[in-house]
Write an enzyme that holds these catalytic residues in place. Sequence first.
Site, mmCIF file in Angstrom:
data_model
loop_
_atom_site.group_PDB
_atom_site.id
_atom_site.type_symbol
_atom_site.label_atom_id
_atom_site.label_comp_id
_atom_site.label_asym_id
_atom_site.label_seq_id
_atom_site.Cartn_x
_atom_site.Cartn_y
_atom_site.Cartn_z
ATOM 1 N N CYS A 1 0.868 -1.177 0.000
ATOM 2 C CA CYS A 1 0.000 0.000 0.000
ATOM 3 C C CYS A 1 0.904 1.225 0.000
ATOM 4 C CB CYS A 1 -0.863 -0.028 1.261
ATOM 5 S SG CYS A 1 -1.872 1.449 1.481
ATOM 6 N N CYS B 1 -0.599 3.614 -6.427
ATOM 7 C CA CYS B 1 -1.604 3.063 -5.514
ATOM 8 C C CYS B 1 -1.787 1.629 -5.984
ATOM 9 C CB CYS B 1 -2.917 3.828 -5.623
ATOM 10 S SG CYS B 1 -4.275 2.999 -4.766
#
Length: 265
Positions: free
Chosen positions: A73, A183
């Site tokens: 992440c 992302c």
Amino acid sequence: MDRRPIGVMDSGLGGLSVLRVLRDQLPDESLTFVGDQGHFPYGTKSQEEICRLSLSIGHFLVEQGAKMMVIACNTATGAALPTLQRELPIPVVGVIEPGAKAALATGAKTVGVIGTESTIKNGAYAATINRLAPDVKVISHPAQPLVSIVEHGKTGTSESQAAVDDILSVFDQEPVDSLVLGCTHFPFLTNEIQRKMGDSVHLVDPAIETVQEVKRILTEGDLLAPAGNGDQAVHLYSTGDKLDLQAGANQWLNGMYETCNHLDL
Ligand code: DGL
């Protein structure tokens, strides 16, 4: 040799884009994944909150016997990597430095970065790219709405293409050579993003370089699982509705996992 699992985390389904590369490149390794869907999304939370959530997942993964942790992440990497590296008794890697290196390896002079609101505000990509290559121009834009499109299973639709076209139109006036998918949800929108940006723009998925870094750490620490051991397993946990994670894993991992359970954190 070490049969313990590699621990992996994300706020949701995005981490599966890293898990699938781990699975592919390190097929003998067991993987334990936490999708923090009970607290999704991370991209609009404060740095402190993201750090706290990531740390509690890190502690859970250590309790599960993880031999190292991958923060799959970008948002959590930007907010929590140094804290997790300091607080946890195992090696921890994030995705931002590998993503920056992968972008530079394309030879780009102008690098675009798209990420969550938090990742772009935090500026970690631009700082890392310019630390490694001060002359490279970095153009960063938030693309938070694309996260929900992936999380809610709407990739490959006219809605996803329209959202990508709209959000990435900021690059119409600012052309880039490479675009970092900053992302972990975004690699699942590769088709839509490539269509919008055109074939000449190199899309960079940080997962590939991240997994190289994982391989290097495991090799140097003599932590690799024995080759062909055949007892590797993938265990998934969702802090939200496990059926959402299951649906994502069926789509993005071709159902290649052993268990998927709910986790209260
Ligand atoms: N997948 C995450 C990332 O790489 C975060 C998405 C979100 O929860 O906002 O940044």
